[in-house]
Scaffold this motif. Sequence first.
Motif, PDB file in Angstrom:
ATOM      1  N   TYR A   1      44.565  38.865  39.861  1.00 38.28           N
ATOM      2  CA  TYR A   1      44.336  40.286  39.599  1.00 38.28           C
ATOM      3  C   TYR A   1      45.633  41.081  39.716  1.00 38.28           C
ATOM      4  O   TYR A   1      46.562  40.672  40.428  1.00 38.28           O
ATOM      5  CB  TYR A   1      43.279  40.847  40.554  1.00 38.28           C
ATOM      6  CG  TYR A   1      43.622  40.787  42.018  1.00 38.28           C
ATOM      7  CD1 TYR A   1      44.333  41.811  42.650  1.00 38.28           C
ATOM      8  CD2 TYR A   1      43.217  39.704  42.802  1.00 38.28           C
ATOM      9  CE1 TYR A   1      44.635  41.767  43.991  1.00 38.28           C
ATOM     10  CE2 TYR A   1      43.508  39.650  44.155  1.00 38.28           C
ATOM     11  CZ  TYR A   1      44.215  40.683  44.743  1.00 38.28           C
ATOM     12  OH  TYR A   1      44.524  40.622  46.088  1.00 38.28           O
TER      13      TYR A   1
ATOM     14  N   ARG B   1      36.254  45.809  44.074  1.00 34.62           N
ATOM     15  CA  ARG B   1      36.463  45.099  42.819  1.00 34.62           C
ATOM     16  C   ARG B   1      37.922  44.705  42.621  1.00 34.62           C
ATOM     17  O   ARG B   1      38.831  45.345  43.135  1.00 34.62           O
ATOM     18  CB  ARG B   1      36.007  45.973  41.637  1.00 34.62           C
ATOM     19  CG  ARG B   1      34.517  46.144  41.588  1.00 34.62           C
ATOM     20  CD  ARG B   1      34.079  46.962  40.412  1.00 34.62           C
ATOM     21  NE  ARG B   1      34.569  48.328  40.445  1.00 34.62           N
ATOM     22  CZ  ARG B   1      34.065  49.308  39.710  1.00 34.62           C
ATOM     23  NH1 ARG B   1      33.086  49.069  38.877  1.00 34.62           N
ATOM     24  NH2 ARG B   1      34.546  50.508  39.795  1.00 34.62           N
TER      25      ARG B   1
ATOM     26  N   ASP C   1      35.972  54.552  35.426  1.00 35.11           N
ATOM     27  CA  ASP C   1      35.223  54.328  36.678  1.00 35.11           C
ATOM     28  C   ASP C   1      34.815  55.616  37.393  1.00 35.11           C
ATOM     29  O   ASP C   1      35.013  55.738  38.610  1.00 35.11           O
ATOM     30  CB  ASP C   1      36.049  53.482  37.653  1.00 35.11           C
ATOM     31  CG  ASP C   1      36.247  52.061  37.177  1.00 35.11           C
ATOM     32  OD1 ASP C   1      35.401  51.588  36.395  1.00 35.11           O
ATOM     33  OD2 ASP C   1      37.238  51.433  37.575  1.00 35.11           O
TER      34      ASP C   1
ATOM     35  N   ALA D   1      40.767  43.857  39.419  1.00 39.10           N
ATOM     36  CA  ALA D   1      41.031  44.143  38.006  1.00 39.10           C
ATOM     37  C   ALA D   1      42.043  43.127  37.471  1.00 39.10           C
ATOM     38  O   ALA D   1      43.090  42.893  38.101  1.00 39.10           O
ATOM     39  CB  ALA D   1      41.560  45.562  37.834  1.00 39.10           C
TER      40      ALA D   1
ATOM     41  N   LYS E   1      37.010  43.764  35.055  1.00 38.58           N
ATOM     42  CA  LYS E   1      36.762  44.144  36.444  1.00 38.58           C
ATOM     43  C   LYS E   1      35.641  43.284  37.026  1.00 38.58           C
ATOM     44  O   LYS E   1      34.600  43.090  36.388  1.00 38.58           O
ATOM     45  CB  LYS E   1      36.422  45.626  36.530  1.00 38.58           C
ATOM     46  CG  LYS E   1      37.597  46.489  36.077  1.00 38.58           C
ATOM     47  CD  LYS E   1      37.317  47.972  36.111  1.00 38.58           C
ATOM     48  CE  LYS E   1      38.554  48.741  35.667  1.00 38.58           C
ATOM     49  NZ  LYS E   1      38.336  50.198  35.658  1.00 38.58           N
TER      50      LYS E   1
ATOM     51  N   GLU F   1      43.355  46.182  42.797  1.00 36.36           N
ATOM     52  CA  GLU F   1      42.069  46.021  43.460  1.00 36.36           C
ATOM     53  C   GLU F   1      41.652  47.312  44.134  1.00 36.36           C
ATOM     54  O   GLU F   1      42.476  48.139  44.520  1.00 36.36           O
ATOM     55  CB  GLU F   1      42.116  44.900  44.500  1.00 36.36           C
ATOM     56  CG  GLU F   1      43.015  45.169  45.688  1.00 36.36           C
ATOM     57  CD  GLU F   1      42.895  44.097  46.762  1.00 36.36           C
ATOM     58  OE1 GLU F   1      41.751  43.759  47.162  1.00 36.36           O
ATOM     59  OE2 GLU F   1      43.959  43.611  47.208  1.00 36.36           O
TER      60      GLU F   1
END
Length: 287
Positions: free
Chosen positions: A31, A38, A203, A40, A59, A34
């Motif tokens: 990733y 979650r 989001d 990403a 995600k 974060e």
Amino acid sequence: MGSSISHETYESINEDFYDGKKYYAKFTEDYFAEGACRYAFMGTLYGKGPRNKTKCVTKVFKDEAASKLKNWVPEIAASKRAFRYAQHFQENYFPRISGSASEIEFLIPLLAQMKNISGINLLWFIEAFKDERYVKKRSMVAIEPFIEGSYEKFNSNGGYEKQGGLHSIVNTFSHWTWHVSGHKYMVCDLQGVKSGRKYILTDPAIHSAGREFGATDLGAFGMERVLGNHTCNNFCEQLGLGNPYTGIPVASGPRSTTYSFQVTEEDMMRADQRRASLYPYLPAIFE
């Protein structure tokens, strides 16, 4: 000699909001960002639409138990409602505001189930290693376009607000959604990139009287947190937005997103009972 494969999803279960096509994603093993819940990952979209072979972000919930469709549905609903609010704001309220040449747009994710987990295959068909550190096969993930530019957090759902006049219109937008919904909804937790004239946001959280939008929806308690830490600006004044918490100290939450399991049971009980201390619910101007 083996072959290396990347994380890969099945085709999305929903169509892209902008072109009506379905896509799947391939993305990296590690990733790049974060949050509290979650990860990403950078990746590439594939499909028969115009976004084929464009950059994307996938995600993934950190908690495997949360990576089910039912946990993503409220977030998609929040993004769609935020998008509609932004359109209405753009069409009906921006003309009343002097001094702002900005636009606001929300990304609406695609949802897809994981198909392949990154790893090494021996002889092209024998699995030797699967990288399941962050994502598991069959988990549901969200896929969004990658936004070029400097990513910023403008406000949170727990009371943080970025101070300064440069991004005042974004904080006014959160205040306005509470106003026009008759105090029943508030779009907040605004983050993303300022690209030219446009804020491209991702989001969002929505606080709602009925707590309709999942774990980031803190109901009336969350609205009080945001309003109590909101500094009304020139745009708020031009739109005639009142704030019953002006001058009343309200504890601010962190800059990061606040989830319902991070606040007290007493606060969430009050949110579930739809109790706001200083304002009534009114007929909506726009929902």
